[in-house]
Design a protein around this motif. Structure first.
Motif, PDB file in Angstrom:
ATOM      1  N   GLY A 112      18.593  45.526 -27.780  1.00 39.65           N
ATOM      2  CA  GLY A 112      18.717  44.234 -27.396  1.00 39.65           C
ATOM      3  C   GLY A 112      19.524  43.703 -28.718  1.00 39.65           C
ATOM      4  N   ILE A 113      19.614  41.728 -28.204  1.00 38.11           N
ATOM      5  CA  ILE A 113      19.980  40.753 -28.186  1.00 38.11           C
ATOM      6  C   ILE A 113      19.315  39.985 -29.144  1.00 38.11           C
ATOM      7  CG2 ILE A 113      21.441  38.743 -28.231  1.00 38.11           C
ATOM      8  CD1 ILE A 113      22.821  39.926 -25.892  1.00 38.11           C
TER       9      ILE A 113
ATOM     10  N   ILE B 139      23.094  35.758 -35.400  1.00 36.26           N
ATOM     11  CA  ILE B 139      23.766  36.542 -33.655  1.00 36.26           C
ATOM     12  C   ILE B 139      23.366  38.738 -33.538  1.00 36.26           C
ATOM     13  CG2 ILE B 139      23.394  37.133 -31.263  1.00 36.26           C
ATOM     14  CD1 ILE B 139      22.361  34.514 -30.439  1.00 36.26           C
ATOM     15  N   LEU B 140      22.345  39.007 -33.480  1.00 35.96           N
ATOM     16  CA  LEU B 140      22.356  40.553 -33.324  1.00 35.96           C
ATOM     17  C   LEU B 140      22.025  41.009 -32.486  1.00 35.96           C
ATOM     18  CD1 LEU B 140      20.319  41.330 -36.711  1.00 35.96           C
ATOM     19  CD2 LEU B 140      22.934  41.227 -36.399  1.00 35.96           C
ATOM     20  N   VAL B 141      22.758  42.134 -32.520  1.00 31.40           N
ATOM     21  CA  VAL B 141      22.830  42.536 -30.712  1.00 31.40           C
ATOM     22  C   VAL B 141      22.360  44.188 -31.994  1.00 31.40           C
ATOM     23  CG1 VAL B 141      23.501  43.821 -29.278  1.00 31.40           C
ATOM     24  CG2 VAL B 141      24.818  42.009 -29.663  1.00 31.40           C
ATOM     25  N   VAL B 142      21.613  45.128 -31.217  1.00 36.28           N
ATOM     26  CA  VAL B 142      20.646  46.064 -31.855  1.00 36.28           C
ATOM     27  C   VAL B 142      21.214  46.923 -30.239  1.00 36.28           C
ATOM     28  CG1 VAL B 142      19.289  48.161 -32.108  1.00 36.28           C
ATOM     29  CG2 VAL B 142      19.350  45.141 -33.271  1.00 36.28           C
TER      30      VAL B 142
ATOM     31  N   ILE C 263      14.935  38.162 -43.511  1.00 37.28           N
ATOM     32  CA  ILE C 263      15.483  37.468 -41.927  1.00 37.28           C
ATOM     33  C   ILE C 263      14.698  37.903 -41.289  1.00 37.28           C
ATOM     34  CG2 ILE C 263      17.345  38.681 -40.097  1.00 37.28           C
ATOM     35  CD1 ILE C 263      18.704  40.229 -42.405  1.00 37.28           C
ATOM     36  N   GLU C 264      14.142  36.660 -40.015  1.00 33.31           N
ATOM     37  CA  GLU C 264      12.895  37.023 -38.640  1.00 33.31           C
ATOM     38  C   GLU C 264      13.953  37.015 -37.465  1.00 33.31           C
ATOM     39  OE1 GLU C 264      10.667  33.297 -38.812  1.00 33.31           O
ATOM     40  OE2 GLU C 264      10.148  34.272 -40.838  1.00 33.31           O
ATOM     41  N   GLY C 265      13.287  38.173 -36.899  1.00 33.19           N
ATOM     42  CA  GLY C 265      14.530  38.535 -35.674  1.00 33.19           C
ATOM     43  C   GLY C 265      13.660  38.342 -34.368  1.00 33.19           C
ATOM     44  N   GLN C 266      14.461  37.386 -33.675  1.00 33.14           N
ATOM     45  CA  GLN C 266      13.370  37.092 -32.298  1.00 33.14           C
ATOM     46  C   GLN C 266      14.047  37.397 -30.832  1.00 33.14           C
ATOM     47  OE1 GLN C 266      13.576  32.561 -31.568  1.00 33.14           O
ATOM     48  NE2 GLN C 266      12.579  32.784 -29.356  1.00 33.14           N
ATOM     49  N   TYR C 267      13.777  38.278 -30.516  1.00 30.92           N
ATOM     50  CA  TYR C 267      14.517  38.904 -29.085  1.00 30.92           C
ATOM     51  C   TYR C 267      14.574  37.851 -28.218  1.00 30.92           C
ATOM     52  CZ  TYR C 267      14.718  42.037 -25.046  1.00 30.92           C
ATOM     53  OH  TYR C 267      15.693  42.928 -24.453  1.00 30.92           O
ATOM     54  N   LEU C 268      15.956  38.114 -28.035  1.00 35.74           N
ATOM     55  CA  LEU C 268      15.934  37.638 -26.269  1.00 35.74           C
ATOM     56  C   LEU C 268      16.501  37.940 -25.177  1.00 35.74           C
ATOM     57  CD1 LEU C 268      19.091  34.631 -28.497  1.00 35.74           C
ATOM     58  CD2 LEU C 268      16.356  34.007 -28.005  1.00 35.74           C
ATOM     59  N   ALA C 269      17.471  38.945 -25.287  1.00 41.32           N
ATOM     60  CA  ALA C 269      17.494  39.469 -24.028  1.00 41.32           C
ATOM     61  C   ALA C 269      17.995  40.544 -24.131  1.00 41.32           C
ATOM     62  CB  ALA C 269      19.043  38.513 -23.008  1.00 41.32           C
ATOM     63  N   GLN C 270      17.934  41.918 -23.366  1.00 44.56           N
ATOM     64  CA  GLN C 270      18.796  43.053 -23.380  1.00 44.56           C
ATOM     65  C   GLN C 270      20.324  42.855 -23.307  1.00 44.56           C
ATOM     66  OE1 GLN C 270      17.479  44.610 -18.955  1.00 44.56           O
ATOM     67  NE2 GLN C 270      15.877  45.860 -20.473  1.00 44.56           N
ATOM     68  N   ALA C 271      20.315  44.245 -23.996  1.00 48.44           N
ATOM     69  CA  ALA C 271      22.428  44.222 -23.945  1.00 48.44           C
ATOM     70  C   ALA C 271      22.971  44.445 -23.043  1.00 48.44           C
ATOM     71  CB  ALA C 271      22.486  44.517 -25.811  1.00 48.44           C
ATOM     72  N   ALA C 272      23.971  44.595 -23.150  1.00 49.86           N
ATOM     73  CA  ALA C 272      24.326  44.797 -22.102  1.00 49.86           C
ATOM     74  C   ALA C 272      24.810  46.773 -22.301  1.00 49.86           C
ATOM     75  CB  ALA C 272      26.037  44.816 -21.529  1.00 49.86           C
TER      76      ALA C 272
END
Length: 111
Positions: free
Chosen positions: A4-5, A21-24, A102-111
């Motif tokens: 996700g994002i 922003i990161l997209v995994v 790094i701290e990452g907070q999940y925002l949403a699914q990626a397309a």
């Protein structure tokens, strides 16, 4: 790690911080911020999430969190937290003094 994002916040060993922003997705990691783009891979080795990222400057007016470096590679180990969030620590490849968190907070699914 949940695909996700993510909103990411980072802090270097020089006490300089930033956000991006990161997209995994499908084992890849891509993202960026106001001065740099990131691209790399995420793998699970023996139950530990490891990330290798290439970081490259796109905005010449913005220094990295390590100072005036245009390009570098990061080696990180990520730990999963609740709700898909994560924390990761590591350093610039072959420069162990240049550490970051790094701290990452999940925002949403990626397309």
């Amino acid at each position: 790690m949940k695909e996700g994002i993510y909103q990411v916040s980072f802090l270097s060993s020089q006490y300089i911080c930033g956000q991006g922003i990161l997209v995994v997705k499908n084992g890849t990691v891509n993202g960026g911020d106001s001065g740099f783009i990131y691209s790399g891979h995420l793998v699970n080795r023996q139950g530990k999430w490891q990330v290798e990222l290439k970081v490259k400057q796109w905005n010449q007016r913005v220094d990295s969190i390590f100072g005036a470096i245009e390009q570098f590679q990061l080696t990180l180990e990520a730990k999963l937290l609740g709700n898909g969030n994560f924390t990761a620590t590591g350093c610039i490849f072959n420069w162990p003094q240049a550490r970051l968190t790094i701290e990452g907070q999940y925002l949403a699914q990626a397309a």
